[in-house]
Scaffold this active site. Structure first.
Site: not given
Ligand code: SF4
Length: 347
Positions: A27, A110, A128
């Site tokens: 990520e 996020y 996102d």
């Protein structure tokens, strides 16, 4: 949606695991990075640092070296700080609560939602850029996404829509739909699993979404690098200030408000701070000029290759490095571009 995802998803290395460390690494790498570019970096990173403890114990230079070329180097420094936090505060075990994950260095809403939902199937929606696009088109939401009010509205909607049984799968499906199907320009809506529900498609207004408030101003910067060529090596500087490329290495740098020719540069105080005998420096190669685009800045760089009669006259603020040791240091892409040019152009 989930069925569309299972049938269409890309096979990616981080999708083979529920290990929170590996999901976290992926990520962080994928923020601001295209998936195709991210794969190699991800594989190299987990090969060098296979777990939290190896990352926490590594030299920062080694972490930055693996990150070299990926940009946004704060991500690399923060991921290592967070690994140390996990070793210190959580006994080396990745925390599983959203709040604890969120408290780690470099992890925002996020990333915390992505890790909690994908690793532990916890019900937190991820939003996102891809999800903003899908939701804004699906519901024709004109609220701009580049401010806190807009972000909050989209996060609330995404949480309301979240599949509570399979939040990890649902989140990945939403992101993949935005990445593969609901693309920024000319999405092929005929093939979209949501086309019956999509208000933007029905009203022919896809190009209006998502809405943005601000266009970011680009700042021009003018860098003159001095590549000092001595018998055995050159001189480097580690960027320490709160600016781009913190922790990476470069040649002695003089930044000016406008482009600067070598003769003008040699007259500046900054040049005299690098060389105590400025007049004894000689330009040994034509300068290399290039520009480098960052998100909010354009760097106009000129590399001057020089030699000097007395190496000892070079300021002790710069690190002497043998040519064969240069590859041990992490450099920004701009400096790597110079090395490429120099290899092709020097005798
Ligand atoms: S129908 Fe078209 S615009 Fe609407 S969500 Fe699907 S791909 Fe996006």
């Amino acid at each position: 949606m989930n069925a569309w995802y299972e049938a269409n998803k890309r096979i990616l290395p981080w999708r083979m695991t529920r290990n929170p460390y590996l999901i976290w690494v992926s990520e962080i790498i994928l923020q601001q990075t295209r998936v195709e570019q991210g794969i190699d970096y991800y594989l190299r990173f987990i090969e060098k640092f296979p777990d939290i403890s190896s990352l926490a114990a590594a030299d920062e230079d080694k972490v930055l070296k693996v990150w070299q070329g990926l940009g946004y180097y704060n991500r690399a420094r923060n991921i290592q700080k967070a690994a140390k936090q996990i070793m210190f505060d959580y006994g080396g075990v990745f925390p599983d609560s959203f709040d604890d994950i969120h408290s780690l260095c470099g992890i925002g809403d996020y990333t915390a939602a992505a890790i909690a939902s994908i690793a532990w199937n916890k019900p937190f929606a991820v939003v996102d850029g891809n999800v903003f696009r899908v939701l804004s088109r699906l519901f024709t939401i004109a609220t701009p996404i580049d401010n806190q009010i807009g972000k909050r509205e989209f996060v609330q909607l995404a949480n309301w829509l979240l599949d509570q049984e399979n939040p990890g799968l649902h989140n990945q499906a939403m992101m993949e739909l935005g990445a593969l199907q609901c693309v920024p320009k000319n999405p092929d809506c005929i093939k979209c699993p949501l086309n019956d529900l999509c208000k933007a498609k029905a009203s022919g207004s896809i190009d209006l979404y998502p809405a943005k408030m601000h266009k970011t101003a680009i700042r021009n910067r003018y860098f003159s690098y001095i590549y000092i060529k001595c018998i055995n090596g050159t001189f480097l500087h580690r960027r320490e200030s709160k600016d781009i490329w913190q922790g990476l290495y470069e040649f002695p740098l003089i930044e000016t408000k406008t482009p600067c020719k070598f003769d003008e540069l040699r007259q500046t105080d900054a040049f005299r701070q690098i060389f105590k005998e400025a007049e004894k420096t000689v330009l040994i190669q034509k300068p290399y000029e290039t520009s480098h685009q960052l998100t909010h800045q354009t760097i106009h760089a000129t590399f001057y290759s020089v030699t000097t009669e007395h190496e000892t006259s070079i300021s002790h603020h710069y690190l002497p490095v043998n040519f064969e040791k240069l590859s041990n240091y992490p450099f920004p892409k701009l400096i790597l571009k110079f090395f490429d040019w120099n290899n092709k152009n020097s005798d």
